[in-house]
Design a protein around this motif. Structure first.
Motif, PDB file in Angstrom:
ATOM      1  N   CYS A 118       0.866  -1.180   0.000  1.00 37.73           N
ATOM      2  CA  CYS A 118       0.000   0.000   0.000  1.00 37.73           C
ATOM      3  C   CYS A 118       0.899   1.224   0.000  1.00 37.73           C
ATOM      4  O   CYS A 118       1.884   1.272   0.706  1.00 37.73           O
ATOM      5  N   ALA A 119       0.540   2.191  -0.816  1.00 36.34           N
ATOM      6  CA  ALA A 119       1.388   3.376  -0.922  1.00 36.34           C
ATOM      7  C   ALA A 119       0.749   4.545  -0.196  1.00 36.34           C
ATOM      8  O   ALA A 119      -0.433   4.788  -0.343  1.00 36.34           O
ATOM      9  N   VAL A 120       1.541   5.247   0.566  1.00 35.45           N
ATOM     10  CA  VAL A 120       1.074   6.504   1.147  1.00 35.45           C
ATOM     11  C   VAL A 120       1.536   7.603   0.205  1.00 35.45           C
ATOM     12  O   VAL A 120       2.715   7.715  -0.084  1.00 35.45           O
ATOM     13  N   VAL A 121       0.588   8.362  -0.298  1.00 33.68           N
ATOM     14  CA  VAL A 121       0.930   9.421  -1.235  1.00 33.68           C
ATOM     15  C   VAL A 121       0.459  10.737  -0.659  1.00 33.68           C
ATOM     16  O   VAL A 121      -0.625  10.821  -0.091  1.00 33.68           O
ATOM     17  N   ARG A 122       1.279  11.734  -0.787  1.00 35.32           N
ATOM     18  CA  ARG A 122       0.893  13.036  -0.257  1.00 35.32           C
ATOM     19  C   ARG A 122       1.571  14.136  -1.067  1.00 35.32           C
ATOM     20  O   ARG A 122       2.508  13.876  -1.821  1.00 35.32           O
ATOM     21  N   ILE A 123       1.089  15.333  -0.846  1.00 35.57           N
ATOM     22  CA  ILE A 123       1.649  16.508  -1.515  1.00 35.57           C
ATOM     23  C   ILE A 123       2.302  17.390  -0.460  1.00 35.57           C
ATOM     24  O   ILE A 123       1.725  17.617   0.599  1.00 35.57           O
ATOM     25  N   GLU A 124       3.499  17.878  -0.775  1.00 37.89           N
ATOM     26  CA  GLU A 124       4.123  18.862   0.103  1.00 37.89           C
ATOM     27  C   GLU A 124       4.785  19.921  -0.760  1.00 37.89           C
ATOM     28  O   GLU A 124       5.344  19.616  -1.817  1.00 37.89           O
ATOM     29  N   PRO A 125       4.748  21.178  -0.313  1.00 38.40           N
ATOM     30  CA  PRO A 125       5.481  22.212  -1.058  1.00 38.40           C
ATOM     31  C   PRO A 125       6.983  21.986  -0.904  1.00 38.40           C
ATOM     32  O   PRO A 125       7.456  21.656   0.192  1.00 38.40           O
ATOM     33  N   LEU A 126       7.687  22.187  -1.993  1.00 36.79           N
ATOM     34  CA  LEU A 126       9.140  21.970  -1.955  1.00 36.79           C
ATOM     35  C   LEU A 126       9.813  22.835  -0.890  1.00 36.79           C
ATOM     36  O   LEU A 126      10.754  22.400  -0.229  1.00 36.79           O
ATOM     37  N   HIS A 127       9.313  24.062  -0.704  1.00 33.00           N
ATOM     38  CA  HIS A 127       9.984  24.963   0.247  1.00 33.00           C
ATOM     39  C   HIS A 127       9.792  24.523   1.698  1.00 33.00           C
ATOM     40  O   HIS A 127      10.332  25.146   2.595  1.00 33.00           O
ATOM     41  N   GLU A 128       9.004  23.471   1.891  1.00 34.73           N
ATOM     42  CA  GLU A 128       8.948  22.871   3.235  1.00 34.73           C
ATOM     43  C   GLU A 128       9.753  21.576   3.286  1.00 34.73           C
ATOM     44  O   GLU A 128       9.815  20.918   4.317  1.00 34.73           O
ATOM     45  N   ARG A 129      10.347  21.228   2.124  1.00 34.34           N
ATOM     46  CA  ARG A 129      11.133  19.994   2.050  1.00 34.34           C
ATOM     47  C   ARG A 129      12.393  20.204   1.219  1.00 34.34           C
ATOM     48  O   ARG A 129      12.592  19.528   0.206  1.00 34.34           O
ATOM     49  N   TRP A 130      13.233  21.122   1.644  1.00 30.96           N
ATOM     50  CA  TRP A 130      14.446  21.384   0.853  1.00 30.96           C
ATOM     51  C   TRP A 130      15.345  20.157   0.778  1.00 30.96           C
ATOM     52  O   TRP A 130      16.200  20.057  -0.098  1.00 30.96           O
ATOM     53  N   ASP A 131      15.162  19.220   1.688  1.00 30.83           N
ATOM     54  CA  ASP A 131      15.967  17.992   1.625  1.00 30.83           C
ATOM     55  C   ASP A 131      15.684  17.202   0.342  1.00 30.83           C
ATOM     56  O   ASP A 131      16.483  16.352  -0.042  1.00 30.83           O
ATOM     57  N   LEU A 132      14.558  17.517  -0.326  1.00 28.79           N
ATOM     58  CA  LEU A 132      14.189  16.758  -1.526  1.00 28.79           C
ATOM     59  C   LEU A 132      14.463  17.531  -2.819  1.00 28.79           C
ATOM     60  O   LEU A 132      14.055  17.096  -3.890  1.00 28.79           O
ATOM     61  N   VAL A 133      15.185  18.645  -2.706  1.00 30.05           N
ATOM     62  CA  VAL A 133      15.344  19.475  -3.906  1.00 30.05           C
ATOM     63  C   VAL A 133      16.118  18.747  -5.006  1.00 30.05           C
ATOM     64  O   VAL A 133      15.788  18.854  -6.195  1.00 30.05           O
ATOM     65  N   GLU A 134      17.117  17.966  -4.634  1.00 30.78           N
ATOM     66  CA  GLU A 134      17.890  17.267  -5.673  1.00 30.78           C
ATOM     67  C   GLU A 134      17.065  16.168  -6.320  1.00 30.78           C
ATOM     68  O   GLU A 134      17.105  15.984  -7.543  1.00 30.78           O
ATOM     69  N   ALA A 135      16.314  15.452  -5.502  1.00 28.75           N
ATOM     70  CA  ALA A 135      15.460  14.386  -6.055  1.00 28.75           C
ATOM     71  C   ALA A 135      14.437  14.993  -7.005  1.00 28.75           C
ATOM     72  O   ALA A 135      14.129  14.429  -8.065  1.00 28.75           O
ATOM     73  N   CYS A 136      13.931  16.147  -6.644  1.00 27.26           N
ATOM     74  CA  CYS A 136      12.950  16.821  -7.498  1.00 27.26           C
ATOM     75  C   CYS A 136      13.619  17.265  -8.798  1.00 27.26           C
ATOM     76  O   CYS A 136      13.052  17.108  -9.884  1.00 27.26           O
ATOM     77  N   ALA A 137      14.823  17.812  -8.686  1.00 31.56           N
ATOM     78  CA  ALA A 137      15.559  18.241  -9.884  1.00 31.56           C
ATOM     79  C   ALA A 137      15.811  17.042 -10.812  1.00 31.56           C
ATOM     80  O   ALA A 137      15.692  17.151 -12.030  1.00 31.56           O
ATOM     81  N   GLU A 138      16.136  15.909 -10.220  1.00 29.93           N
ATOM     82  CA  GLU A 138      16.381  14.716 -11.048  1.00 29.93           C
ATOM     83  C   GLU A 138      15.110  14.275 -11.766  1.00 29.93           C
ATOM     84  O   GLU A 138      15.134  13.911 -12.942  1.00 29.93           O
ATOM     85  N   LEU A 139      13.996  14.321 -11.050  1.00 29.34           N
ATOM     86  CA  LEU A 139      12.718  13.951 -11.674  1.00 29.34           C
ATOM     87  C   LEU A 139      12.427  14.861 -12.867  1.00 29.34           C
ATOM     88  O   LEU A 139      12.072  14.397 -13.957  1.00 29.34           O
ATOM     89  N   LEU A 140      12.603  16.166 -12.661  1.00 31.96           N
ATOM     90  CA  LEU A 140      12.325  17.116 -13.741  1.00 31.96           C
ATOM     91  C   LEU A 140      13.321  16.958 -14.882  1.00 31.96           C
ATOM     92  O   LEU A 140      12.952  17.002 -16.056  1.00 31.96           O
ATOM     93  N   ASN A 141      14.594  16.765 -14.530  1.00 35.16           N
ATOM     94  CA  ASN A 141      15.613  16.646 -15.573  1.00 35.16           C
ATOM     95  C   ASN A 141      15.477  15.363 -16.380  1.00 35.16           C
ATOM     96  O   ASN A 141      15.896  15.307 -17.531  1.00 35.16           O
ATOM     97  N   ALA A 142      14.885  14.346 -15.770  1.00 28.83           N
ATOM     98  CA  ALA A 142      14.652  13.118 -16.532  1.00 28.83           C
ATOM     99  C   ALA A 142      13.647  13.386 -17.653  1.00 28.83           C
ATOM    100  O   ALA A 142      13.648  12.712 -18.682  1.00 28.83           O
ATOM    101  N   GLN A 143      12.804  14.377 -17.456  1.00 27.79           N
ATOM    102  CA  GLN A 143      11.800  14.700 -18.480  1.00 27.79           C
ATOM    103  C   GLN A 143      12.261  15.846 -19.374  1.00 27.79           C
ATOM    104  O   GLN A 143      12.106  15.807 -20.581  1.00 27.79           O
ATOM    105  N   TRP A 144      12.787  16.888 -18.746  1.00 29.74           N
ATOM    106  CA  TRP A 144      13.214  18.086 -19.477  1.00 29.74           C
ATOM    107  C   TRP A 144      14.656  18.378 -19.093  1.00 29.74           C
ATOM    108  O   TRP A 144      14.918  18.989 -18.048  1.00 29.74           O
ATOM    109  N   GLN A 145      15.595  17.938 -19.921  1.00 30.35           N
ATOM    110  CA  GLN A 145      17.021  18.027 -19.581  1.00 30.35           C
ATOM    111  C   GLN A 145      17.470  19.478 -19.416  1.00 30.35           C
ATOM    112  O   GLN A 145      17.157  20.335 -20.229  1.00 30.35           O
ATOM    113  N   ARG A 146      18.171  19.719 -18.346  1.00 32.84           N
ATOM    114  CA  ARG A 146      18.698  21.047 -18.032  1.00 32.84           C
ATOM    115  C   ARG A 146      19.862  20.843 -17.086  1.00 32.84           C
ATOM    116  O   ARG A 146      19.949  19.790 -16.448  1.00 32.84           O
TER     117      ARG A 146
END
Ligand SMILES: CC(C)(COP(=O)(O)OP(=O)(O)OC[C@H]1O[C@@H](n2cnc3c(N)ncnc32)[C@H](O)[C@@H]1OP(=O)(O)O)[C@@H](O)C(=O)NCCC(=O)NCCS
Length: 265
Positions: free
Chosen positions: A18-46
């Motif tokens: 079972c998956a727990v899914v939730r939404i959080e604003p990035l500015h409350e989770r700066w620890d995830l900024v690199e993971a988020c960048a990787e997700l975006l870069n996998a789609q739109w390279q930058r």
């Protein structure tokens, strides 16, 4: 209220896990900024530097980057599986949604819907009444989720992070009710509105509507004797803008066809 509590949900997809899914604003989770960048870069390279710099602009006063997260909060299993960025639309209670992405391994399982529904709840919770977006090729996905084709809007994007809203508003007078706009808390982060005099001067005339984005420049005038050719793109003041989910009159700044859509929420 913590946003993650507001939208946290569990479901089983037929699997034992079972998956727990939730939404959080990035500015409350700066620890995830690199993971988020990787997700975006996998789609739109930058470049990672540019991506992280752009993500670092996420703030409560917009733009807001929302993360779709899966797994126990702050555990080893926690993963960024989706992202959407919200910015203000000048002169309205609307938000502009962009960079919507779900991790490629997890597409087609309902996460995109969950992400967009969470975006809607977030926007409503902040007093907004409309979501706007553009897409090159996902118009059917958005239409399935209740979006309809619309006209271009002016999003503030990151401009508001270094320019006061008052200045931005001078560049773009709203055709919508400004009182309505003030209800949307997207407009309330900067300086409070100046006190209103009891007798207002007449409002300035509204600016002319922007020309269709794909309009080519007008052709040179024909020789006097030749009959005038039919206009290839009628004047914007009376041009009916016809668009379908298959065909759009709009293009982006690279000249690629783009669909403008919105959803009232
Ligand atoms: C677009 C994207 C976010 C959709 O996420 P997803 O997790 O695959 O979508 P879902 O599985 O949640 O689909 C939600 C619903 O939309 C429908 N749907 C998904 N893609 C669709 C499409 N291209 N056309 C029509 N319907 C579509 C699904 O059938 C589903 O319907 P249901 O909920 O009634 O069963 C994802 O494909 C993605 O990240 N794509 C790459 C990035 C991108 O192009 N982003 C859009 C930028 S504008």
């Amino acid at each position: 209220m913590c946003l993650s509590q507001a939208v946290e949900r569990e479901w089983c997809d037929g699997d034992v896990s079972c998956a727990v899914v939730r939404i959080e604003p990035l500015h409350e989770r700066w620890d995830l900024v690199e993971a988020c960048a990787e997700l975006l870069n996998a789609q739109w390279q930058r470049s990672m530097g540019a991506r992280i710099h752009s993500l670092r602009q996420s703030s409560h006063s917009y733009p807001v980057c929302l993360l779709l997260l899966k797994g126990e909060r702050r555990s080893q299993d926690e993963k960024v599986i989706g992202h959407a960025r919200l910015s203000r639309v000048l002169g309205s209670r609307s938000l502009f949604v962009e960079s919507v992405v779900v991790s490629s391994m997890l597409r087609g399982k309902g996460y995109g819907r969950i992400l967009m529904e969470a975006v809607e709840r977030y926007a409503k919770g902040r007093g907004c009444t409309r979501l706007c977006l553009t897409t090159h090729d996902k118009q059917h996905f958005y239409a399935h989720l209740g979006f309809v084709l619309s006209k271009p809007v002016q999003s503030v994007g990151t401009l508001a992070s270094f320019m006061p809203m008052e200045v931005l508003h001078k560049f773009c007078r709203s055709t919508e009710n400004e009182e309505e706009e003030k209800k949307c808390d997207v407009k309330l982060f900067n300086n409070p509105a100046p006190s209103t005099p009891s007798v207002l001067p007449p409002p300035p005339p509204p600016p002319p509507p922007p020309p269709p984005l794909s309009c080519p420049p007008p052709p040179p005038p024909p020789p006097i004797s030749a009959p005038p050719p039919p206009p290839s793109c009628p004047p914007s003041s009376w041009a009916p803008v016809s668009q379908t989910l298959e065909q759009t009159p709009y293009t982006d700044n690279r000249g690629l066809p783009i669909f403008w859509m919105h959803k009232d929420i």
